[in-house]
Enzyme design. Structure first.
Site, mmCIF file in Angstrom:
data_model
loop_
_atom_site.group_PDB
_atom_site.id
_atom_site.type_symbol
_atom_site.label_atom_id
_atom_site.label_comp_id
_atom_site.label_asym_id
_atom_site.label_seq_id
_atom_site.Cartn_x
_atom_site.Cartn_y
_atom_site.Cartn_z
ATOM 1 N N ASP A 1 0.860 -1.188 0.000
ATOM 2 C CA ASP A 1 0.000 0.000 0.000
ATOM 3 C C ASP A 1 0.888 1.226 0.000
ATOM 4 O O ASP A 1 2.100 1.143 0.236
ATOM 5 C CB ASP A 1 -0.912 -0.003 1.223
ATOM 6 C CG ASP A 1 -1.853 1.206 1.252
ATOM 7 O OD1 ASP A 1 -2.573 1.412 0.259
ATOM 8 O OD2 ASP A 1 -1.848 1.946 2.244
ATOM 9 N N SER A 2 0.266 2.375 -0.207
ATOM 10 C CA SER A 2 1.015 3.626 -0.197
ATOM 11 C C SER A 2 1.461 4.018 1.205
ATOM 12 O O SER A 2 2.322 4.890 1.355
ATOM 13 C CB SER A 2 0.153 4.750 -0.788
ATOM 14 O OG SER A 2 -1.029 4.926 -0.017
ATOM 15 N N GLU B 1 -3.462 8.933 8.839
ATOM 16 C CA GLU B 1 -2.021 8.762 9.047
ATOM 17 C C GLU B 1 -1.555 9.464 10.320
ATOM 18 O O GLU B 1 -0.594 9.029 10.964
ATOM 19 C CB GLU B 1 -1.252 9.319 7.837
ATOM 20 C CG GLU B 1 -1.525 8.600 6.530
ATOM 21 C CD GLU B 1 -0.582 7.455 6.263
ATOM 22 O OE1 GLU B 1 0.354 7.258 7.056
ATOM 23 O OE2 GLU B 1 -0.784 6.752 5.252
ATOM 24 N N HIS C 1 -7.473 3.204 3.768
ATOM 25 C CA HIS C 1 -7.404 3.953 5.021
ATOM 26 C C HIS C 1 -8.788 4.110 5.663
ATOM 27 O O HIS C 1 -8.910 4.207 6.881
ATOM 28 C CB HIS C 1 -6.846 5.363 4.785
ATOM 29 C CG HIS C 1 -5.377 5.415 4.514
ATOM 30 N ND1 HIS C 1 -4.814 4.932 3.349
ATOM 31 C CD2 HIS C 1 -4.343 5.910 5.245
ATOM 32 C CE1 HIS C 1 -3.510 5.134 3.377
ATOM 33 N NE2 HIS C 1 -3.192 5.725 4.520
ATOM 34 N N CYS D 1 -10.899 3.519 -0.262
ATOM 35 C CA CYS D 1 -9.486 3.690 0.076
ATOM 36 C C CYS D 1 -9.246 2.853 1.316
ATOM 37 O O CYS D 1 -10.074 2.863 2.243
ATOM 38 C CB CYS D 1 -9.156 5.164 0.342
ATOM 39 S SG CYS D 1 -7.482 5.455 0.971
ATOM 40 N N CYS E 1 -4.191 -1.125 -2.245
ATOM 41 C CA CYS E 1 -4.275 0.320 -2.461
ATOM 42 C C CYS E 1 -5.222 0.540 -3.627
ATOM 43 O O CYS E 1 -4.997 -0.001 -4.721
ATOM 44 C CB CYS E 1 -2.887 0.886 -2.775
ATOM 45 S SG CYS E 1 -2.866 2.615 -3.289
#
Length: 286
Positions: free
Chosen positions: A25-26, A167, A201, A199, A88
């Site tokens: 993932d990013s 994040e 996240h 996403c 991702c």
């Protein structure tokens, strides 16, 4: 919907059931996919890479996302992984075709499993998708969902602030509540009954999103659906791990491109398996 070659390829140069699964993932968002794989496929080994030095991918060009993804794929292949999970949405939208051309193991992304579930559960045919600017701009969810059902309408909404909020660990914070309310209002006003968390996240703020969307909106978590799809794929290819890895076998390994200590702290708040360390690597070398 017919599976495309780039979603789950039949090529496989590693028939060792005990080989690890590569996941990338990013940043930290892909840990939601890892968490689901741990829950649903407890016998599997996992190599995870989070591109924490170059997050987010959602505001980068297709060419850049493809280049980053190819570097990560080459890194994961050094572990002789039996499959790669692109955890991702942006990379799934932009890089799957390029990755499949150069990879000799099956690759699965997070977009199709989520799209499939949304098409199944919608009642009024109004599906909302929240994601990064790149994922929304790609129209990838619209394409896949309408391959299943032409009678649905998909409403996309880019939510670029969610990734940095997650994040930074602001999972339950008044700022996150306010931003989520602003993003979701227009989708609620057009009476969506299904919302794809587009996403990886976003499942980390699922409770906030569910509270704002209301009880009549079904939230679709592609991380959960991807783990289910992964199990089906590995079972069908006779690659599913049958025995739990031996103690001391380093079942879960984590790598990042920056900020390893911060990553470990965050990972341990999400995954209750006692992640002790993450190694920093120079991904540009791959």
């Amino acid at each position: 919907m017919t599976e495309t070659k780039s979603e789950t390829t039949n090529k496989n140069s590693n028939t060792d059931k005990t080989a690890p699964i590569g996941v990338f993932d990013s940043g930290v968002g892909g840990l939601t996919v890892v968490r689901e794989i741990m829950r649903q496929l407890p016998n599997e080994k996992i190599i995870y890479f989070g591109d924490t030095a170059r997050v987010p991918y959602g505001n980068k060009s297709r060419e850049t996302v493809v280049r980053f993804s190819e570097q990560i794929m080459r890194f994961l292949k050094t572990f002789r992984v039996k499959t790669i999970v692109v955890a991702c949405n942006t990379a799934s939208a932009y890089a799957m075709d390029a990755l499949e051309r150069d990879c000799d193991v099956p690759i699965i992304g997070v977009v199709k499993p989520g799209a499939r579930m949304a098409a199944e559960v919608t009642r009024n045919g109004r599906i909302g998708v929240i994601a990064t600017e790149a994922t929304i701009g790609s129209q990838i969810y619209t394409k896949y969902i309408q391959e299943l059902n032409r009678n649905v309408t998909i409403y996309g909404k880019a939510c670029p602030l969610f990734v940095p909020l997650v994040e930074e660990g602001l999972l339950e914070d008044p700022v996150t509540d306010e931003i989520a309310r602003r993003y979701l209002t227009e989708l609620i006003d057009i009476d969506i009954d299904t919302l794809i968390l587009g996403c990886t996240h976003y499942p980390l703020i699922r409770s906030t999103l569910g509270k704002i969307a209301g009880p009549d909106v079904t939230l679709v978590n592609p991380a959960y659906e991807t783990a289910r799809e992964l199990r089906r794929m590995l079972t069908g290819m006779d690659l599913l791990g049958e025995d739990a890895p031996k103690l001391g076998s380093n079942q879960y390994q984590f790598y990042v491109s920056d900020m390893a200590e911060k990553f470990v702290t965050f990972a341990n708040s999400i995954i209750k398996y006692g992640i002790l360390s993450a190694k920093t690597i120079r991904i540009e070398q791959y």
